[in-house]
Design a protein around this motif. Structure first.
Motif, short mmCIF file in Angstrom:
data_model
loop_
_atom_site.label_atom_id
_atom_site.label_comp_id
_atom_site.label_asym_id
_atom_site.label_seq_id
_atom_site.Cartn_x
_atom_site.Cartn_y
_atom_site.Cartn_z
N PHE A 1 0.82 -1.21 0.00
CA PHE A 1 0.00 0.00 0.00
C PHE A 1 0.85 1.26 0.00
O PHE A 1 0.37 2.33 -0.33
N ALA A 2 2.10 1.17 0.37
CA ALA A 2 2.97 2.35 0.44
C ALA A 2 3.55 2.71 -0.92
O ALA A 2 4.11 3.78 -1.07
N GLN A 3 3.43 1.86 -1.90
CA GLN A 3 3.99 2.14 -3.20
C GLN A 3 3.24 3.29 -3.85
O GLN A 3 2.03 3.37 -3.78
N PRO A 4 3.96 4.22 -4.48
CA PRO A 4 3.27 5.32 -5.14
C PRO A 4 2.46 4.82 -6.33
O PRO A 4 2.85 3.87 -7.00
N VAL A 5 1.35 5.48 -6.54
CA VAL A 5 0.49 5.11 -7.66
C VAL A 5 1.14 5.64 -8.93
O VAL A 5 1.53 6.79 -9.00
N SER A 6 1.25 4.80 -9.90
CA SER A 6 1.83 5.25 -11.16
C SER A 6 0.77 5.24 -12.25
O SER A 6 -0.14 4.43 -12.24
N ASP A 7 0.89 6.17 -13.14
CA ASP A 7 -0.04 6.28 -14.25
C ASP A 7 0.29 5.18 -15.25
O ASP A 7 1.43 5.09 -15.71
N PRO A 8 -0.67 4.30 -15.59
CA PRO A 8 -0.36 3.16 -16.43
C PRO A 8 0.07 3.55 -17.85
O PRO A 8 0.95 2.94 -18.41
N ALA A 9 -0.53 4.57 -18.42
CA ALA A 9 -0.17 4.98 -19.77
C ALA A 9 0.12 6.47 -19.77
O ALA A 9 -0.63 7.25 -19.17
N VAL B 1 -8.04 17.50 -5.39
CA VAL B 1 -9.12 17.48 -4.40
C VAL B 1 -8.82 16.53 -3.24
O VAL B 1 -9.44 16.63 -2.19
N GLN B 2 -7.88 15.64 -3.41
CA GLN B 2 -7.51 14.73 -2.31
C GLN B 2 -6.37 15.31 -1.49
O GLN B 2 -6.43 15.35 -0.27
N CYS B 3 -5.32 15.75 -2.15
CA CYS B 3 -4.13 16.24 -1.44
C CYS B 3 -4.37 17.61 -0.81
O CYS B 3 -3.85 17.90 0.25
N GLN B 4 -5.10 18.47 -1.47
CA GLN B 4 -5.51 19.79 -1.02
C GLN B 4 -4.37 20.79 -0.93
O GLN B 4 -4.63 21.97 -0.87
N ASN B 5 -3.15 20.38 -0.89
CA ASN B 5 -2.06 21.35 -0.83
C ASN B 5 -1.14 21.22 -2.04
O ASN B 5 -0.10 21.85 -2.07
N GLN B 6 -1.52 20.42 -2.99
CA GLN B 6 -0.71 20.26 -4.20
C GLN B 6 -1.57 20.57 -5.42
O GLN B 6 -2.78 20.39 -5.41
N SER B 7 -0.89 21.02 -6.45
CA SER B 7 -1.62 21.26 -7.69
C SER B 7 -1.91 19.92 -8.35
O SER B 7 -1.34 18.88 -7.99
N LEU B 8 -2.79 19.96 -9.31
CA LEU B 8 -3.14 18.75 -10.04
C LEU B 8 -1.92 18.22 -10.79
O LEU B 8 -1.75 17.01 -10.94
N ASN C 1 0.37 13.02 -6.86
CA ASN C 1 0.54 11.65 -7.32
C ASN C 1 -0.65 10.78 -6.89
O ASN C 1 -0.59 9.57 -6.99
N ALA C 2 -1.72 11.40 -6.41
CA ALA C 2 -2.91 10.65 -5.99
C ALA C 2 -3.62 10.09 -7.22
O ALA C 2 -3.53 10.65 -8.32
N GLN C 3 -4.34 9.00 -7.02
CA GLN C 3 -5.03 8.37 -8.15
C GLN C 3 -6.07 9.31 -8.75
O GLN C 3 -6.22 9.37 -9.98
N ILE C 4 -6.77 10.07 -7.92
CA ILE C 4 -7.78 10.99 -8.46
C ILE C 4 -7.11 12.08 -9.30
O ILE C 4 -7.68 12.57 -10.26
N ALA C 5 -5.89 12.47 -8.94
CA ALA C 5 -5.16 13.46 -9.74
C ALA C 5 -4.83 12.90 -11.12
O ALA C 5 -4.94 13.60 -12.12
N HIS C 6 -4.44 11.62 -11.16
CA HIS C 6 -4.20 10.98 -12.47
C HIS C 6 -5.47 10.99 -13.30
O HIS C 6 -5.45 11.32 -14.49
N ASP C 7 -6.59 10.65 -12.67
CA ASP C 7 -7.87 10.61 -13.38
C ASP C 7 -8.28 12.01 -13.85
O ASP C 7 -8.76 12.17 -14.98
N LEU C 8 -8.08 13.00 -13.00
CA LEU C 8 -8.45 14.36 -13.38
C LEU C 8 -7.55 14.91 -14.49
O LEU C 8 -8.01 15.66 -15.35
N ARG C 9 -6.28 14.56 -14.46
CA ARG C 9 -5.39 14.98 -15.55
C ARG C 9 -5.86 14.39 -16.87
O ARG C 9 -5.88 15.07 -17.90
N ARG C 10 -6.27 13.12 -16.85
CA ARG C 10 -6.81 12.50 -18.07
C ARG C 10 -8.10 13.19 -18.50
O ARG C 10 -8.33 13.42 -19.68
N GLU C 11 -8.95 13.52 -17.52
CA GLU C 11 -10.20 14.21 -17.81
C GLU C 11 -9.94 15.58 -18.44
O GLU C 11 -10.58 15.96 -19.42
N VAL C 12 -8.97 16.31 -17.90
CA VAL C 12 -8.62 17.62 -18.44
C VAL C 12 -8.12 17.48 -19.88
O VAL C 12 -8.54 18.23 -20.77
#
Length: 149
Positions: free
Chosen positions: A22-30, A53-60, A64-75
């Motif tokens: 669980f401590a491994q950083p989430v990596s973007d698959p593609a 929206v999860q980290c709250q103190n980091q930009s998108l 490295n949060a999974q929701i940030a990966h998803d939002l970057r893809r959405e953008v």
């Protein structure tokens, strides 16, 4: 006794393995595919203005949060659909609220956010001036004859 020791060792190993999994950083698959360098620059500028929206103190862009990966893809998908930066920001605000913007719009709901620090600073300066004037009036007038060295 040996069975208990073996069970403890196995339990400790499983706990360690689970914790490290669980401590491994989430990596973007593609990796994200940009059409050209201008689109990539626009994407990076836009994601730097949006808050994770999860980290709250980091930009998108930095998160490295999974929701940030998803939002970057959405953008990027919204950019490929031909939406402007303002439309993309509005889409995210409708979905997540004004919090997603690092620089929210100046409106009646956000006046305290924008002008609150300046009002506190001004109020503190006024209080300081009032206190200094009161103390100056409260001190007796010093004359040269009354001084004792």
């Amino acid at each position: 006794m040996k069975a208990r020791l073996a069970a403890c060792v196995i339990a400790a190993w499983l706990a360690w393995a689970g914790a490290t999994a669980f401590a491994q950083p989430v990596s973007d698959p593609a990796p994200l595919a940009y059409r050209d360098a201008a689109e990539e620059a626009r994407f990076h500028a836009l994601t730097a203005e949006l808050r994770c929206v999860q980290c709250q103190n980091q930009s998108l862009a930095d998160s490295n949060a999974q929701i940030a990966h998803d939002l970057r893809r959405e953008v990027l998908d919204l950019m490929h659909q031909g939406r402007s930066d303002a439309q993309i920001k509005q889409f995210l605000v409708e979905r997540y609220g004004e919090f997603v913007l690092y620089r929210p719009q100046v409106e009646s709901r956000t006046w305290l956010l924008w002008f609150g620090p300046a009002a506190l600073l001004l109020g503190g300066a006024v209080m300081l001036v009032v206190l200094v004037r009161r103390r100056a009036r409260a001190l007796p007038a010093a004359t040269d004859d009354a001084q004792e060295w």
